[in-house]
Structures are given as structure tokens and as C-alpha cells.
Design an enzyme around this catalytic site. Structure first.
Site, PDB file in Angstrom:
ATOM      1  N   LYS A  30       4.744  23.925  -2.522  1.00 48.62           N
ATOM      2  CA  LYS A  30       3.758  24.699  -3.290  1.00 48.62           C
ATOM      3  C   LYS A  30       4.200  24.937  -4.723  1.00 48.62           C
ATOM      4  O   LYS A  30       5.365  24.791  -5.075  1.00 48.62           O
ATOM      5  CB  LYS A  30       3.410  25.990  -2.557  1.00 48.62           C
ATOM      6  CG  LYS A  30       2.477  25.667  -1.384  1.00 48.62           C
ATOM      7  CD  LYS A  30       1.756  26.828  -0.802  1.00 48.62           C
ATOM      8  CE  LYS A  30       0.778  26.297   0.270  1.00 48.62           C
ATOM      9  NZ  LYS A  30       0.407  27.303   1.230  1.00 48.62           N
ATOM     10  N   ARG A  88       4.835  25.566   8.276  1.00 48.38           N
ATOM     11  CA  ARG A  88       3.895  24.459   8.052  1.00 48.38           C
ATOM     12  C   ARG A  88       4.458  23.624   6.905  1.00 48.38           C
ATOM     13  O   ARG A  88       4.581  24.111   5.785  1.00 48.38           O
ATOM     14  CB  ARG A  88       2.521  25.039   7.687  1.00 48.38           C
ATOM     15  CG  ARG A  88       1.448  24.016   7.383  1.00 48.38           C
ATOM     16  CD  ARG A  88       0.147  24.718   6.975  1.00 48.38           C
ATOM     17  NE  ARG A  88      -0.909  23.769   6.710  1.00 48.38           N
ATOM     18  CZ  ARG A  88      -1.085  23.154   5.542  1.00 48.38           C
ATOM     19  NH1 ARG A  88      -0.277  23.392   4.530  1.00 48.38           N
ATOM     20  NH2 ARG A  88      -2.080  22.302   5.377  1.00 48.38           N
TER      21      ARG A  88
HETATM   22  N1  HH2 Z   1      -1.696  25.990   2.893  1.00 50.35           N
HETATM   23  C1  HH2 Z   1      -2.549  24.974   2.597  1.00 50.35           C
HETATM   24  C2  HH2 Z   1      -3.495  24.584   3.537  1.00 50.35           C
HETATM   25  N2  HH2 Z   1      -3.590  25.197   4.745  1.00 50.35           N
HETATM   26  N3  HH2 Z   1      -2.847  26.838   6.260  1.00 50.35           N
HETATM   27  C3  HH2 Z   1      -2.034  27.851   6.559  1.00 50.35           C
HETATM   28  N4  HH2 Z   1      -2.126  28.483   7.749  1.00 50.35           N
HETATM   29  N5  HH2 Z   1      -1.076  28.298   5.675  1.00 50.35           N
HETATM   30  C4  HH2 Z   1      -0.921  27.727   4.446  1.00 50.35           C
HETATM   31  O1  HH2 Z   1      -0.063  28.194   3.665  1.00 50.35           O
HETATM   32  C5  HH2 Z   1      -1.787  26.632   4.099  1.00 50.35           C
HETATM   33  C6  HH2 Z   1      -2.753  26.212   5.046  1.00 50.35           C
HETATM   34  C7  HH2 Z   1      -2.465  24.283   1.274  1.00 50.35           C
HETATM   35  O2  HH2 Z   1      -3.579  23.549   1.045  1.00 50.35           O
HETATM   36  P1  HH2 Z   1      -3.786  22.095   0.448  1.00 50.35           P
HETATM   37  O3  HH2 Z   1      -4.029  22.264  -1.007  1.00 50.35           O
HETATM   38  O4  HH2 Z   1      -4.854  21.428   1.227  1.00 50.35           O
HETATM   39  O5  HH2 Z   1      -2.438  21.326   0.568  1.00 50.35           O
HETATM   40  P2  HH2 Z   1      -1.535  20.916   1.799  1.00 50.35           P
HETATM   41  O6  HH2 Z   1      -2.427  20.889   2.997  1.00 50.35           O
HETATM   42  O7  HH2 Z   1      -0.968  19.577   1.438  1.00 50.35           O
HETATM   43  O8  HH2 Z   1      -0.457  21.943   1.942  1.00 50.35           O
END
Ligand code: HH2
Length: 294
Positions: A235, A270
Site C-alpha cells: 500500500k 491479506r
Molecule cells: N485492500 C484492498 C482491497 N480489498 N479487503 C480487505 N478486507 N482489506 C484490505 O485492506 C483491502 C481489501 C486494496 O484494493 P485494490 O486497490 O483493489 O488493490 P489490491 O487488491 O491489489 O490490494
């Protein structure tokens, strides 16, 4: 007089369980959730696994590396991302969910849309991961009618605007109260407590300092009694600390965050880099709790 006791070592005899459909996930060691973005525009690996075959192959690799759960997402929630039509989201994720569930994997569907969640549960998914924290009544109905595990995440507002000057008086207290309230709402809709996990939502309407405070405050989330999930991998706050603009290069910072998380109360991390995380977290966990019994 009783000695002051050391921090409780892990109780191998009675693991806590997170109930996720037909899977009972024992929380006697940290679980690693591998991220599978079936999107052309995710912030961290945009487009790398955009076809079903490429996505399934990547998921198999993460399972072989030790992932406990595969989190399939068809809609990017990066700040400012456009919202996707649910039909398009279903078309992206369903073949992948179906194939992985058929192979016996614990599949999580990362969605804000009830129709996507319900299609994926019918196709064999065991967990619904909702970054909007089950705010939508239709999403709560899908949750109540299923036996799935649920990840209730905190997000300030909507992805389009969440990073516009986020403000809290007490970020840990406010996020914690929100998660407790959303979990209670799910329970009052008929969801068994043992199916719910909570997530402070690193990066979702938070400044660098908010993210750091949330990670420092993890024990306050654990105290609510639900399994705690942390998603810090690659992140932006990590890039801000290390000076790395390219998300895929943020491995060391991501490992540091995962190790911090599991040693301060997180049950599930995650992550993108499964093999590295499994090893790093495994060592940190053994130092804190001893070697898990086979
Ligand atoms: N972060 C992302 C997506 N889903 N779900 C949970 N439970 N916790 C998180 O911190 C979280 C999440 C980040 O979103 P995105 O921009 O789609 O990137 P990536 O899925 O590659 O992490």
C-alpha cells in the site's frame, strides 16, 4: 502471591475457529490470504492476471506457496477508481471462483455488490470480503442467508472520495466503534458471531499517520473478540515511508507490516507476496508463541 504472568502463549488445545461455509479455519496460527486481482486496473499489479486462465494459474501458485485463502476481486477499489457494473464484475470473477472452489480452495470474494457476492457463493466461494463493511442491506441479506465467513472492513465514505482530507478525532476509537456496530448489525440480521472477521481498512480514507496509528492500535481491535484481518501489502503508506513509487517493489515494507500485524493481534493478513509472507510471519509467530504442533 501469584507471579505476574507472561503474555499468554498460544493455547494449542483450543484453537479459535473462523467459520466460513464448509470450512472451519483454525486461528491457531496466522492465516495468509493471497490477493487475486482479476482486474485491468488494480493499483498493485494492474492487469497481470486479467484472463481467467492466468488468474487461476496465479492462485494455484499462491496455494502451493502456503496461502490459506484466495481473495478474488474483480473491481479495483484504489482511490478514485470508477465503480464497475456488477454484471461485468461477475463476468470477470465467476469462472475463477468456480474453478478454484472446485479444486477445494477456500475462496473469498472481494466485492461491494450483493448480486456479485450471491453469484460467487453459489459458485462455491466461502467468504464475502466487503470493503464497504456490509453497509448495504441487500449485502447483509445475502450474508444472513449464507453460511459464509464475512470480512467487515472500515472505509471512510466511498473509494472515489475517501482520500480527500480524511479526518478523525480518534482514528482507532472511531474505526473500532464502526466495526463493532457493523458486526452487531450483521448479528442482529441473523449472522452467527463466529462467521465475522473485522478489518480496520488500511488506506481506505486514511492518512499515513492514521494507518500507522491503526497498526499500532491493533490490540484494541483484537479485544472486540472477532478475528482481525489486516491488508497492508504494497500500500501507498509503505511507499511513503520507503520512498518507493512502484507498488510491486514494496516487498520489504509489506513484510515488516505483516510481521507487525501478526505479532500485535492480527489473525489474517491479506498479501500479494505469499511465499515471502508465509516465511516471515512463520518466523515471527514462532518467536512469539513457540513452534506450532503438527
Ligand atoms: N485492500 C484492498 C482491497 N480489498 N479487503 C480487505 N478486507 N482489506 C484490505 O485492506 C483491502 C481489501 C486494496 O484494493 P485494490 O486497490 O483493489 O488493490 P489490491 O487488491 O491489489 O490490494
Amino acid at each position: 502471591m501469584a507471579e505476574a504472568s507472561a503474555p499468554a502463549a498460544h493455547d494449542h488445545a483450543a484453537p479459535r475457529i473462523w467459520t466460513c461455509g464448509r470450512h472451519a479455519l483454525a486461528l491457531d496460527h496466522p492465516l495468509v490470504m493471497g490477493i487475486l486481482n482479476v482486474t485491468p486496473d488494480s493499483f498493485s499489479d494492474g492487469g497481470a492476471h486479467a484472463t481467467p486462465d492466468a488468474a487461476i494459474e496465479h492462485a494455484r501458485r499462491m496455494l502451493a506457496e502456503g496461502a490459506d485463502i484466495i481473495d478474488v476481486g474483480g473491481e479495483s477499489t484504489r482511490p478514485g477508481a470508477p465503480e464497475l457494473e456488477p454484471a461485468e464484475e461477475i463476468a470477470r470473477v465467476l469462472p475463477v471462483v468456480e474453478a478454484l472452489a472446485r479444486e477445494g480452495a477456500v475462496v473469498s470474494i472481494d466485492t461491494r455488490h450483493a448480486v456479485v457476492a450471491s453469484s460467487c457463493l453459489s459458485a462455491g466461494a466461502s467468504i464475502v470480503n466487503d470493503v464497504s463493511g456490509f453497509r448495504d442491506a441487500a449485502m447483509r441479506n445475502v450474508a444472513a442467508e449464507s453460511g459464509a465467513g464475512l470480512v467487515v472492513m472500515h472505509m471512510l465514505g466511498e473509494p472515489g472520495t475517501m482520500q480527500v482530507e480524511p479526518h478523525y478525532d480518534d482514528v482507532v476509537g472511531e474505526v473500532r466503534s464502526y466495526l463493532a456496530a457493523q458486526a452487531a448489525l450483521l448479528e442482529s440480521s441473523g449472522v452467527a458471531r463466529g462467521r465475522i472477521a473485522i478489518d480496520p481498512g488500511i488506506g481506505f480514507g486514511k492518512t499515513l499517520e492514521h494507518n500507522l496509528e491503526l497498526l499500532r492500535g491493533l490490540p484494541e481491535f483484537t479485544a472486540l473478540g472477532y478475528p482481525v484481518l489486516v491488508g497492508a501489502s504494497r500500500k501507498r503508506f509503505i511507499g511513503a515511508l520507503t520512498g518507493q513509487d512502484v507498488p510491486a517493489e514494496r516487498l520489504e515494507g509489506s513484510l515488516a507490516a505483516a510481521v507487525w500485524a501478526v505479532t500485535h493481534g492480527a489473525d489474517i493478513v491479506r498479501v500479494h507476496d505469499v511465499a515471502e509472507t508465509v516465511r516471515a510471519v512463520g518466523v515471527a509467530w514462532a518467536i512469539a508463541n513457540g513452534v506450532p504442533r503438527e
